[in-house]
Design an enzyme around this catalytic site. Sequence first.
Site, mmCIF file in Angstrom:
data_model
loop_
_atom_site.group_PDB
_atom_site.id
_atom_site.type_symbol
_atom_site.label_atom_id
_atom_site.label_comp_id
_atom_site.label_asym_id
_atom_site.label_seq_id
_atom_site.Cartn_x
_atom_site.Cartn_y
_atom_site.Cartn_z
ATOM 1 N N ARG A 1 -5.604 2.705 4.550
ATOM 2 C CA ARG A 1 -4.738 1.462 4.742
ATOM 3 C C ARG A 1 -5.497 0.853 6.215
ATOM 4 O O ARG A 1 -4.661 1.552 7.175
ATOM 5 C CB ARG A 1 -3.923 1.614 4.565
ATOM 6 C CG ARG A 1 -3.224 1.576 3.285
ATOM 7 C CD ARG A 1 -3.398 0.036 2.312
ATOM 8 N NE ARG A 1 -3.128 0.223 1.155
ATOM 9 C CZ ARG A 1 -4.751 0.741 0.273
ATOM 10 N NH1 ARG A 1 -5.284 1.212 0.479
ATOM 11 N NH2 ARG A 1 -3.756 0.105 -1.230
ATOM 12 N N GLU B 1 -6.014 -7.652 7.224
ATOM 13 C CA GLU B 1 -7.077 -7.798 6.443
ATOM 14 C C GLU B 1 -6.709 -9.013 5.442
ATOM 15 O O GLU B 1 -5.344 -9.028 5.068
ATOM 16 C CB GLU B 1 -7.106 -6.672 5.229
ATOM 17 C CG GLU B 1 -8.288 -6.094 4.620
ATOM 18 C CD GLU B 1 -8.210 -5.227 4.187
ATOM 19 O OE1 GLU B 1 -7.940 -5.434 2.232
ATOM 20 O OE2 GLU B 1 -8.515 -4.589 4.448
ATOM 21 N N HIS C 1 -13.972 -3.701 2.123
ATOM 22 C CA HIS C 1 -12.869 -3.008 1.376
ATOM 23 C C HIS C 1 -13.876 -2.381 -0.101
ATOM 24 O O HIS C 1 -12.899 -3.046 -1.244
ATOM 25 C CB HIS C 1 -11.302 -3.856 1.158
ATOM 26 C CG HIS C 1 -9.938 -3.013 1.151
ATOM 27 N ND1 HIS C 1 -8.531 -2.979 1.183
ATOM 28 C CD2 HIS C 1 -10.105 -1.820 0.153
ATOM 29 C CE1 HIS C 1 -8.156 -1.980 0.824
ATOM 30 N NE2 HIS C 1 -8.768 -1.260 0.598
#
Length: 315
Positions: free
Chosen positions: A234, A263, A281
């Site tokens: 993450r 993000e 991602h």
Amino acid sequence: MRLLITRPLPDAVVQAARARFDVVLRDSTAPLTEAELRASLRDFDLVLPTLGDLYTAAVFADVPAARTRLLANFGVGFNHIDAAAARATGIAVTNTPGAVTDATADIALTLILMTARRAGEGERLVRSGTWQGWHPTQMLGLHVSGKRLGLIGMGRIGQAIARRCHYGFGMEVVFHNRSALDPGLPATQVPLAQAMAADVVVVAVPGGPATRHLINTEALALMQPHAILINIARGDVVDEAALIAALQQGRLAGAGLDVYEFEPRVPKALTDLENVTLLPHLGTAALEVRTAMGLMAVDNLLAYAEGKPLPNAVP
């Protein structure tokens, strides 16, 4: 039972859900807004959310008599859901482990090779039209085979990365993990400092408060100047400002990122750096993988509807 699916999902997943539930499929690809988060808990028996749908403690507190009984998360990571607050409100949370393992490990290998061998930089050179041809000292990178891999986190994904690196590239594997374990392959468990001192360091821990900024200025200072850092965990596991500073100061050779601290915002300081591989991602971005993830989420929904134990309840 009324089910909200918060983002467009593969057709097979939507069809499986519609076969059993009264489905409302939200057509936006953006995360739920603050108002939509609260409305989802009031208006639906079940919700199938995903990354970015921020079910915080404040959201649950605002809907104390929630209609929703289950958040069947699409994805293995659930740090966007305050699971403890959900449980306190009587809402169960599930995720989709297993389905994401190999695809995410493959992206880690993609980032390792792209960053070590300067593939992104090379492609930009060719596309720019300024490449003047091969020569013996052009764009020399890090030879991956036989190097030491340091894994931060040795869960399912970490073990899949370790297998690929050891058996595919002959890498020596060391790993740091919060609990002792036997990964079932040649790998040595070591303190964080030793794992960070490897030639290639891959971050593969779960997200959440316990791991936020685990890779900070102090941890990055343990890396070697020729080493590269890869993050497929993450974004907020890595202190992005500290990473940018380390890269700008030449304290590590490069980084490969599939996730970002804020993000989808990516700092210009990162995009300006040639020695950084930046992916949007892509960890599980394959149709069969996303379908498997969605069907696993539906299995959790079906189990709840039928009064059966939840296959993938999060602790």
